[in-house]
Scaffold this active site. Structure first.
Site, PDB file in Angstrom:
ATOM      1  N   ILE A 180       0.803  -1.217   0.000  1.00 46.90           N
ATOM      2  CA  ILE A 180       0.000   0.000   0.000  1.00 46.90           C
ATOM      3  C   ILE A 180       0.840   1.273   0.000  1.00 46.90           C
ATOM      4  O   ILE A 180       0.335   2.341  -0.351  1.00 46.90           O
ATOM      5  CB  ILE A 180      -0.957   0.025   1.218  1.00 46.90           C
ATOM      6  CG1 ILE A 180      -1.997   1.133   1.073  1.00 46.90           C
ATOM      7  CG2 ILE A 180      -0.174   0.142   2.516  1.00 46.90           C
ATOM      8  CD1 ILE A 180      -3.005   1.184   2.196  1.00 46.90           C
ATOM      9  N   TYR A 181       2.102   1.205   0.370  1.00 48.53           N
ATOM     10  CA  TYR A 181       2.900   2.420   0.512  1.00 48.53           C
ATOM     11  C   TYR A 181       3.045   3.135  -0.833  1.00 48.53           C
ATOM     12  O   TYR A 181       3.665   2.615  -1.764  1.00 48.53           O
ATOM     13  CB  TYR A 181       4.286   2.098   1.071  1.00 48.53           C
ATOM     14  CG  TYR A 181       4.302   1.597   2.501  1.00 48.53           C
ATOM     15  CD1 TYR A 181       3.181   1.705   3.322  1.00 48.53           C
ATOM     16  CD2 TYR A 181       5.445   1.009   3.033  1.00 48.53           C
ATOM     17  CE1 TYR A 181       3.201   1.236   4.628  1.00 48.53           C
ATOM     18  CE2 TYR A 181       5.471   0.541   4.346  1.00 48.53           C
ATOM     19  CZ  TYR A 181       4.340   0.656   5.135  1.00 48.53           C
ATOM     20  OH  TYR A 181       4.374   0.189   6.432  1.00 48.53           O
ATOM     21  N   GLY A 182       2.474   4.328  -0.879  1.00 51.48           N
ATOM     22  CA  GLY A 182       2.530   5.100  -2.120  1.00 51.48           C
ATOM     23  C   GLY A 182       1.845   4.407  -3.269  1.00 51.48           C
ATOM     24  O   GLY A 182       2.189   4.646  -4.428  1.00 51.48           O
TER      25      GLY A 182
END
Length: 315
Positions: free
Chosen positions: A52-54
């Protein structure tokens, strides 16, 4: 940097991990490169990211740097699945098809054939636990992950997942749990840490600096470039209250007495808590990261550790 085994497993990692949540968004490629170089030169090996990061940007940027800055086999790559955003709203989906698809996307972004540690980012009430855990088994048996872990599970969830995986030979045992843990947030000590210890799990604390509060930067106000001044200011609720300020002042006084920065005091406290394998440290710049890497070789005197224990329990 000292290396530690993750729980009862054979996986070894540096006793500090590098968090990459802002890579590809708030941290550009030049800055990320400098951070990775500084981390590896200090002996760091554990690199933490997530699907999910970025929206995948963190994994993509890390993938571009792997092999260029550091050989793939010299680092431990940890990523996560099961938490996402749909139409602007957070979603929890740990169903087998969703998380295995996410794992394949993670491998593609990272440019690797396997990750060293694959973690379920959140507990999903709507998916049967055995289905989620079956995905962990498939990830390991197919060679896409060497070890598997969990994140943000409560104490009973941790115990249930770990027990299920050890109940039948051939299942992939849970190796680690990643949870928020710092002097201003010790909630995991009540149930999660005992469950992890009983189950042989290593603990990977995130936000070990209390979302930056324990560095002391909010003592006299909110810096304009800080998290507290951003759209994420709500994340600091409960950290800047009277209790939090009391803990920060104790950390600052301890640092003054030792000749350390508040960051060093707070980070060493977490790093050396019973059961902890490696706190995950994120930074906007390489300069900030080097401040965290300076804790290697430092140990808190017993009397200062006891004083911090007391103030953070009773404040």
């Amino acid at each position: 940097m000292q290396q530690r085994y993750v729980g009862a497993s054979g996986l070894r990692v540096s006793r500090l991990g590098l968090g990459t949540m802002t890579w590809g968004t708030g941290t550009d490629e030049h800055e990320a490169r400098d951070q990775l170089i500084a981390f590896v030169e200090a002996g760091g090996t554990l690199l933490d990211t997530a699907h999910i990061y970025g929206d995948g940007a963190s994994e993509e940027l890390l993938g571009r740097l792997l092999g260029d800055v550091v050989p793939r086999d010299d680092v431990v790559i940890a990523t996560k699945a099961g938490f996402g955003v749909r139409r602007g709203q957070p979603t929890y989906d740990a169903s087998r098809g969703t998380v295995l698809t996410a794992l394949d996307l993670s491998l593609r972004r990272l440019g690797v054939d396997h990750v060293d540690l694959w973690q379920m980012h959140v507990w999903d009430d709507r998916t049967p636990l055995d289905e989620t855990l079956a995905a962990l088994d498939i990830a390991v048996s197919s060679g896409r992950a060497s070890y598997v872990g969990i994140s943000n599970y409560t104490g009973w969830q941790t115990a249930q997942a770990a027990t299920w995986q050890r109940a039948v030979p051939g299942r992939a045992p849970i190796t680690s749990t990643q949870v928020e843990y710092s002097l201003v947030n010790r909630e995991v000590e009540d149930e999660v840490l005992p469950a992890a210890r009983a189950s042989g799990l290593g603990v990977l604390p995130y936000s070990p600096l209390g979302k930056g509060v324990l560095t002391g930067k909010y003592r006299t106000g909110t810096p304009s470039e800080s998290r507290g001044a951003s759209e994420h200011a709500g994340m600091l609720e409960g950290y800047l209250d009277e209790r939090g300020r009391g803990i920060v002042e104790a950390v600052v006084r301890a640092g003054d007495g030792l000749g350390w920065t508040p960051l060093e005091v707070a980070l060493v406290w977490v790093r050396d808590r019973p059961g902890v394998t490696a706190p995950i440290v994120g930074a906007r710049t390489a300069t900030q990261l080097k401040g965290a890497l300076g804790v290697e070789g430092k140990e808190l005197p017993p009397e200062i550790r006891a004083a911090l224990d007391d103030v953070s329990e009773s404040a």
